[in-house]
Design an enzyme around this catalytic site. Structure first.
Site, PDB file in Angstrom:
ATOM      1  N   LYS A  22       0.834  -1.199   0.000  1.00 27.52           N
ATOM      2  CA  LYS A  22       0.000   0.000   0.000  1.00 27.52           C
ATOM      3  C   LYS A  22       0.870   1.251   0.000  1.00 27.52           C
ATOM      4  O   LYS A  22       0.670   2.162  -0.808  1.00 27.52           O
ATOM      5  CB  LYS A  22      -0.890   0.004   1.252  1.00 27.52           C
ATOM      6  CG  LYS A  22      -1.533   1.338   1.557  1.00 27.52           C
ATOM      7  CD  LYS A  22      -2.382   1.280   2.798  1.00 27.52           C
ATOM      8  CE  LYS A  22      -1.685   1.699   4.073  1.00 27.52           C
ATOM      9  NZ  LYS A  22      -1.416   3.134   4.206  1.00 27.52           N
ATOM     10  N   ASN A  23       1.848   1.279   0.916  1.00 26.26           N
ATOM     11  CA  ASN A  23       2.623   2.517   1.103  1.00 26.26           C
ATOM     12  C   ASN A  23       3.529   2.825  -0.085  1.00 26.26           C
ATOM     13  O   ASN A  23       4.004   3.952  -0.214  1.00 26.26           O
ATOM     14  CB  ASN A  23       3.445   2.442   2.392  1.00 26.26           C
ATOM     15  CG  ASN A  23       2.551   2.554   3.612  1.00 26.26           C
ATOM     16  OD1 ASN A  23       1.350   2.819   3.478  1.00 26.26           O
ATOM     17  ND2 ASN A  23       3.117   2.344   4.786  1.00 26.26           N
ATOM     18  N   CYS A 117      -4.878  13.264  12.949  1.00 22.01           N
ATOM     19  CA  CYS A 117      -5.589  12.028  12.662  1.00 22.01           C
ATOM     20  C   CYS A 117      -5.507  11.167  13.900  1.00 22.01           C
ATOM     21  O   CYS A 117      -4.904  11.569  14.892  1.00 22.01           O
ATOM     22  CB  CYS A 117      -5.021  11.329  11.441  1.00 22.01           C
ATOM     23  SG  CYS A 117      -3.456  10.545  11.743  1.00 22.01           S
ATOM     24  N   ARG A 122       0.763  14.127  13.199  1.00 25.28           N
ATOM     25  CA  ARG A 122       1.299  13.842  11.862  1.00 25.28           C
ATOM     26  C   ARG A 122       1.506  15.117  11.060  1.00 25.28           C
ATOM     27  O   ARG A 122       0.852  15.373  10.047  1.00 25.28           O
ATOM     28  CB  ARG A 122       0.394  12.874  11.106  1.00 25.28           C
ATOM     29  CG  ARG A 122       0.375  11.517  11.728  1.00 25.28           C
ATOM     30  CD  ARG A 122      -0.348  10.513  10.919  1.00 25.28           C
ATOM     31  NE  ARG A 122       0.486   9.901   9.880  1.00 25.28           N
ATOM     32  CZ  ARG A 122       0.131   8.796   9.226  1.00 25.28           C
ATOM     33  NH1 ARG A 122      -1.018   8.227   9.475  1.00 25.28           N
ATOM     34  NH2 ARG A 122       0.921   8.289   8.315  1.00 25.28           N
ATOM     35  N   ASP A 306       4.161   0.149  12.041  1.00 26.43           N
ATOM     36  CA  ASP A 306       3.001  -0.510  11.419  1.00 26.43           C
ATOM     37  C   ASP A 306       2.860  -1.984  11.818  1.00 26.43           C
ATOM     38  O   ASP A 306       1.896  -2.644  11.418  1.00 26.43           O
ATOM     39  CB  ASP A 306       3.084  -0.399   9.886  1.00 26.43           C
ATOM     40  CG  ASP A 306       2.843   1.025   9.400  1.00 26.43           C
ATOM     41  OD1 ASP A 306       2.437   1.877  10.209  1.00 26.43           O
ATOM     42  OD2 ASP A 306       3.067   1.286   8.196  1.00 26.43           O
ATOM     43  N   ARG A 398      -8.883  -0.142   4.282  1.00 27.28           N
ATOM     44  CA  ARG A 398      -7.940   0.830   3.718  1.00 27.28           C
ATOM     45  C   ARG A 398      -6.653   0.150   3.256  1.00 27.28           C
ATOM     46  O   ARG A 398      -6.018   0.621   2.307  1.00 27.28           O
ATOM     47  CB  ARG A 398      -7.560   1.890   4.765  1.00 27.28           C
ATOM     48  CG  ARG A 398      -8.642   2.925   5.035  1.00 27.28           C
ATOM     49  CD  ARG A 398      -8.090   4.005   5.927  1.00 27.28           C
ATOM     50  NE  ARG A 398      -6.741   4.324   5.511  1.00 27.28           N
ATOM     51  CZ  ARG A 398      -5.725   4.606   6.335  1.00 27.28           C
ATOM     52  NH1 ARG A 398      -5.914   4.623   7.630  1.00 27.28           N
ATOM     53  NH2 ARG A 398      -4.540   4.888   5.871  1.00 27.28           N
TER      54      ARG A 398
END
Ligand code: UD1
Length: 428
Positions: A22-23, A117, A122, A306, A398
């Site tokens: 994803k990243n 968030c 962030r 993560d 997501r």
């Protein structure tokens, strides 16, 4: 609302293949803006964050053709706008990755300011300071960042205060056409940064040193479209290997590079999980008890933030106590209080979590606090006593493609259900 319901205690074993990262995919999609024409990205995960980035690109004037769910053909030849609206940035902070590419292509960009968030403030001050050093001027008004480079972008040395992934990527992209050479000092070293540098070089850029703390970018006049395959998702791989370690497995995970999980796999082994490394794959299994191991998150090659929640889930049922320290994000322990509702014994002291292992978790109704925390709650549900129901699973969507189906294929008793809100409140 959609929920995931799991009955714990079923044996888990088998094989899963992870998707593209994803990243990485999100930044590669943003980078296509810099090469007018059609760039093809393969091995793109079919997840909601990718759909959001697709919307961002379309807003700017790109067209996207999706082939077999995982191939995106992104035509950026008609891109003629440089504004990214608040509703998309608010949905996904990674939308700010278009800042660098738009500056490189048009010398200007308007991007909504990301607010706070759930995992902390962030900030994007490092992006701004770095870009200013390259000659970009900023104005902040009405919740938007107006960036322009009236005198062009000029290479210089930018020393980052912290090895920020997003700032490294934006600086790398913004400086692709800069006059002279740009040096990013204290750059982030994540494998996704290397993937982005590889794409840029395939497009004709001159980027050297990605994967080290010193990245050098020599400006070139133009980039051309290419075809590129997204690197395998090391975080999805770590999640399924943690599941193998938690349940006993064996769980074989394919489609990623074990070297990208160096410290994660070492910590898993110290916990008593057996890891067998292979080419583009690894297998996790366990026979003895889980052992407590201290963990602290750090930028790559440190332990990834993560994977912090998945590791904490393992440690919550370990034979003893340990400390998990979160150094990358504030507020990233929301998962712990949900896990406590399932019988875990975790106390938060600032950015440390003191985890006392318990013999057994107990199924409960819980809320996914964020993407990785949501996946870790599903992990917990697999070994908990009875039923676990997870709400707010849009967080999981997501970043994990086919999460429920993949767990089912490993033997989990798991389903995704749509329930009226009041039913959820009434259930046990
Ligand atoms: C990326 C990843 C995210 C991962 C994180 C760290 C994507 C889409 N997301 O996020 O999954 O958890 O890297 O590996 O790739 N910071 C500042 N000022 C800045 C930039 C960052 O203070 O200008 C702080 C942040 O608030 C945070 C820390 O630095 O506390 C790390 O941020 P960063 O490395 O930039 O992460 P992201 O790129 O946002």
């Amino acid at each position: 609302m959609d929920v995931i319901r799991i009955e714990g205690g079923h044996p888990i074993s088998g094989e899963v293949t992870v998707e593209g990262a994803k990243n990485s995919a999100l930044k590669l999609m943003a980078a296509t803006l810099m090469a007018s024409g059609t760039t093809t990205l393969t091995n793109v995960p079919n997840i909601s964050d990718v759909h959001t980035m697709g919307k961002v690109l379309k807003r700017l004037g790109a067209t996207i053709e999706v082939v077999n769910k995982h191939e995106l053909r992104i035509d950026t030849s008609s891109v003629d706008r440089w504004e990214t609206p608040y509703e998309l940035v608010a949905k996904m902070r990674a939308s700010t990755a278009v800042l660098g590419p738009l500056l490189a292509r048009f010398g200007r960009a308007v991007v909504a300011m990301p607010g706070g968030c759930q995992i902390g403030a962030r900030k994007i001050d490092l992006h701004i300071l770095g870009l200013e050093a390259l000659g970009v001027q900023f104005e902040f008004k009405h919740g938007y960042i107006y960036a322009s480079a009236p005198n062009g972008i000029t290479g210089t040395v930018v020393t980052l205060d912290f090895a920020s992934v997003g700032a490294t990527e934006n600086l790398m992209m913004a400086s692709v056409h800069a006059k002279g050479t740009t040096v990013i000092d204290n750059a982030a070293r994540e494998p996704e940064i290397v993937d982005l540098a590889n794409l840029l070089n395939e497009m004709g850029a001159h980027v050297r040193g990605a994967g080290s703390p010193l990245i050098e970018i020599e400006g070139v006049p133009e980039l051309h479209p290419v075809t590129h395959s997204v690197v395998g998702d090391r975080i999805e791989a770590a999640t399924f290997l943690a599941i193998g370690g938690l349940t006993g497995g064996p769980v074989r995970v394919r489609g990623f590079e074990p070297i990208h999980l160096g410290l994660v796999l070492k910590k898993f082994e110290l916990m008593g999980i057996e890891i067998e490394r292979g080419a583009h794959e690894a297998t996790a299994s366990r026979k003895g008890p889980l052992r407590p191991v201290d963990i602290q998150t750090l930028p790559y090659p440190g332990f990834p933030t993560d994977v912090q929640a998945q590791a904490m889930c393992l440690l919550s049922v370990a034979d003893g106590s340990c400390i998990v320290t979160e150094n990358v994000f504030e507020n990233r322990f929301m998962f712990a209080s949900e896990l406590d509702r399932m019988g875990a014994d975790i106390t938060i002291e600032g950015h440390h979590a003191i985890v006392h292992g318990v013999p057994q978790l107990s199924g409960a109704q819980v809320k996914a606090p964020d993407l990785r925390g949501g996946a870790a709650l599903a992990m917990a549900g697999l070994v908990a006593d009875g039923h676990t129901t997870i709400s707010d699973i849009h967080h999981i969507d997501r970043g994990y493609e086919g999460f429920v189906e993949k767990l089912k294929s490993l033997g989990a008793s798991i389903e995704r259900l749509t329930v009226p809100d009041e039913d959820l409140l009434d259930s046990e």
